[in-house]
Design a protein around this motif. Structure first.
Motif, PDB file in Angstrom:
ATOM      1  N   ARG A   1      -4.126  -6.457 -10.008  1.00 18.82           N
ATOM      2  CA  ARG A   1      -4.533  -7.769  -9.490  1.00 18.82           C
ATOM      3  C   ARG A   1      -5.267  -7.627  -8.165  1.00 18.82           C
ATOM      4  NH1 ARG A   1      -0.345 -12.771  -8.548  1.00 18.82           N
ATOM      5  NH2 ARG A   1      -1.818 -14.257  -7.637  1.00 18.82           N
ATOM      6  N   LEU A   2      -4.796  -6.690  -7.323  1.00 22.05           N
ATOM      7  CA  LEU A   2      -5.445  -6.485  -6.036  1.00 22.05           C
ATOM      8  C   LEU A   2      -6.883  -6.027  -6.194  1.00 22.05           C
ATOM      9  CD1 LEU A   2      -2.571  -4.748  -4.048  1.00 22.05           C
ATOM     10  CD2 LEU A   2      -3.467  -7.035  -3.676  1.00 22.05           C
TER      11      LEU A   2
ATOM     12  N   ASP B   1     -16.947 -12.196   4.235  1.00 27.63           N
ATOM     13  CA  ASP B   1     -16.529 -10.799   4.120  1.00 27.63           C
ATOM     14  C   ASP B   1     -15.118 -10.651   4.674  1.00 27.63           C
ATOM     15  OD1 ASP B   1     -16.106  -8.127   4.228  1.00 27.63           O
ATOM     16  OD2 ASP B   1     -17.778  -7.665   5.564  1.00 27.63           O
ATOM     17  N   PRO B   2     -14.139 -10.325   3.841  1.00 24.54           N
ATOM     18  CA  PRO B   2     -12.754 -10.281   4.313  1.00 24.54           C
ATOM     19  C   PRO B   2     -12.485  -9.153   5.291  1.00 24.54           C
ATOM     20  CG  PRO B   2     -12.889  -9.477   2.067  1.00 24.54           C
ATOM     21  CD  PRO B   2     -14.241 -10.043   2.396  1.00 24.54           C
ATOM     22  N   ASP B   3     -13.363  -8.125   5.319  1.00 29.32           N
ATOM     23  CA  ASP B   3     -13.154  -7.044   6.271  1.00 29.32           C
ATOM     24  C   ASP B   3     -13.417  -7.503   7.699  1.00 29.32           C
ATOM     25  OD1 ASP B   3     -12.611  -5.456   4.140  1.00 29.32           O
ATOM     26  OD2 ASP B   3     -14.574  -4.504   4.063  1.00 29.32           O
TER      27      ASP B   3
ATOM     28  N   GLY C   1       0.797  -1.224   0.000  1.00 34.47           N
ATOM     29  CA  GLY C   1       0.000   0.000   0.000  1.00 34.47           C
ATOM     30  C   GLY C   1       0.825   1.267   0.000  1.00 34.47           C
ATOM     31  N   ARG C   2       2.116   1.146  -0.298  1.00 32.21           N
ATOM     32  CA  ARG C   2       2.970   2.328  -0.357  1.00 32.21           C
ATOM     33  C   ARG C   2       2.683   3.068  -1.662  1.00 32.21           C
ATOM     34  NH1 ARG C   2       8.849   0.566   1.368  1.00 32.21           N
ATOM     35  NH2 ARG C   2       7.534  -0.718   2.720  1.00 32.21           N
TER      36      ARG C   2
ATOM     37  N   ARG D   1      -3.749  -3.017   5.152  1.00 31.13           N
ATOM     38  CA  ARG D   1      -4.339  -1.724   4.826  1.00 31.13           C
ATOM     39  C   ARG D   1      -4.565  -1.593   3.327  1.00 31.13           C
ATOM     40  NH1 ARG D   1      -1.418   0.713   8.030  1.00 31.13           N
ATOM     41  NH2 ARG D   1       0.333   1.155   6.637  1.00 31.13           N
ATOM     42  N   ALA D   2      -3.602  -2.071   2.535  1.00 34.24           N
ATOM     43  CA  ALA D   2      -3.747  -1.995   1.078  1.00 34.24           C
ATOM     44  C   ALA D   2      -4.915  -2.851   0.599  1.00 34.24           C
ATOM     45  CB  ALA D   2      -2.456  -2.439   0.396  1.00 34.24           C
ATOM     46  N   LEU D   3      -5.152  -3.968   1.269  1.00 39.01           N
ATOM     47  CA  LEU D   3      -6.248  -4.872   0.878  1.00 39.01           C
ATOM     48  C   LEU D   3      -7.577  -4.474   1.496  1.00 39.01           C
ATOM     49  CD1 LEU D   3      -4.320  -8.250   1.223  1.00 39.01           C
ATOM     50  CD2 LEU D   3      -5.248  -7.312  -0.906  1.00 39.01           C
ATOM     51  N   GLY D   4      -7.543  -3.512   2.411  1.00 35.57           N
ATOM     52  CA  GLY D   4      -8.773  -3.084   3.055  1.00 35.57           C
ATOM     53  C   GLY D   4      -9.314  -4.091   4.052  1.00 35.57           C
TER      54      GLY D   4
END
Length: 410
Positions: free
Chosen positions: A145-146, A231-233, A83-84, A177-180
């Protein structure tokens, strides 16, 4: 002086150059100020690797190779996963390049001929263009891809954690964080396999990743129904390793896990890893437990725990901890202060084989001895009347009673 002498002079000062590169990057790029010590060490290592490769290419009269650029694309992909921001990543390379050039000029300018200086400058500019393009390609492909294959990205994240890639807490937090998503805390690692897939000893079942992944998703749905379609969150991460499903779940009651495994006709081992960087050891221990567990280990149900894994690892000659920690894993709360009388009753039962005989040996009424055995079940979840549980408790008692297993001061 020759180019090799220049190269040696620069590499002799690479520690100073590396420290200065990191210092400048942190000072000039806000996104890098939040990195922890381990992540900054990675930044330093990458910068010095690039410096060495450019110097080598200059000495050899060559350019960066295909393998070099492939590695840089991989670095770009990793930064996307972290997530940079891409502008910050590219700027970091510019800052690193400018810092390195300034230091090289100060170190070896008198040693350089005009043709060598021109050759070095051309190579550096060409290399920087190639590096920037490779970073951009890797970053863009990973970012796409993400966003377009989220399920695959989540599986990749868990796969990386299981082998120790980007498992350091800081790197894992960046990637989450990048994947939420938010990694489960406290987590439960569950490794599961169909009960009929164990096969003969020494023969691994043929890989069947798709069925294993479906099994993992089914178990996740059963254990985290509030996650809807997982739900991945809010819910688990799921992947497949050969014929086994691997789930990283929010902590769940063992009875719930046991019921889900039974409902889906499978067996499993659950470990509670304290941090992302301990998932490697947790997965290895759970897999070893499923590899080696005898049939009587499942007398109490389809779920093995961490203490089962420790016992089996010890039998395999691979103890994952020292004697004191092993005793604590195998006996749990039985080693707490005030439980000495319960341990005494257990030891008597283990030596005698029956409650009546054990009670007579220690001068207790048989009902008192049976009460102590009930306390053993309450404190450890193990029933001394079952062969496997009796073996694990006996193993733990013997380790605890040995000089090596006794806690300091005992």
């Amino acid at each position: 002086m020759g180019r090799n002498s220049v190269r040696r002079a620069v590499l002799d000062a690479e520690d100073t150059i590396g420290d200065l590169v990191v210092e400048r990057i942190v000072a000039e790029i806000p996104a890098y100020r939040a990195l922890d010590v381990r992540q900054l060490a990675e930044v330093r290592a990458i910068a010095l690797w690039i410096l060495r490769r450019i110097l080598d290419s200059w000495v050899e009269g060559a350019e960066l190779g295909v393998e070099d650029l492939a590695r840089v694309r991989g670095i770009g992909a990793a930064r996307a996963a972290d997530g940079r921001p891409l502008p910050s990543v590219l700027r970091a390379y510019r800052v690193a390049a400018n810092t390195a050039i300034d230091q090289i000029v100060q170190l070896v300018e008198p040693m350089l001929t005009v043709p060598d200086t021109i050759a070095f400058t051309r190579l550096w500019l060409t290399s920087f263009d190639q590096l920037t393009e490779a970073i951009y390609e890797g970053y863009s492909a990973s970012a796409e891809r993400l966003t377009t294959d989220r399920d695959r990205a989540l599986r990749d994240f868990l796969d990386d954690l299981l082998v120790g890639r980007q498992a350091h807490p800081g790197a894992a937090a960046d990637r989450s964080r990048a994947l939420g998503i938010t990694l489960p805390s406290p987590p439960l690692l569950l490794v599961a396999e169909p009960a009929d897939r164990r096969g003969s000893r020494g023969t691994a079942p043929a890989p069947a990743v798709a069925p294993a992944l479906r099994l993992g998703q089914d178990l996740a749905g059963a254990l985290c129904p509030d996650g809807g379609t997982i739900d991945p969150d809010a819910g688990p991460l799921v992947t497949a390793r050969g014929h086994r499903a691997v789930l990283l779940l929010p902590s769940r009651d063992e009875d719930a896990v046991r019921a889900a495994l039974a409902e889906h006709g499978c067996r499993g081992c659950a470990i509670r890893p304290p941090r992302p960087d301990t998932l490697v050891d947790a997965h290895r221990l759970a897999s070893l437990a499923l590899d080696l567990a005898p049939e009587d280990a499942y007398e109490g149900g389809p779920l093995l725990g961490e203490s089962d894994g420790h016992a089996l690892a010890l039998l395999a000659g691979r103890p994952p901890a020292g004697p004191e920690a092993m005793a604590r894993q195998l006996l749990g709360a039985l080693l707490d202060p005030g439980q000495e009388h319960v341990r005494q009753g257990l030891d008597a039962f283990l030596a005698a084989g029956s409650a009546t005989t054990a009670a007579a040996r220690v001068g207790l009424h048989p009902q008192s001895l049976r009460y102590r055995l009930r306390r053993v079940r309450e404190l450890t979840g193990r029933d001394p009347r079952r062969s496997w549980d009796r073996f694990v408790l006996d193993l733990g008692s013997r380790i605890a009673a040995s000089p090596l297993g006794a806690a300091p001061g005992d």
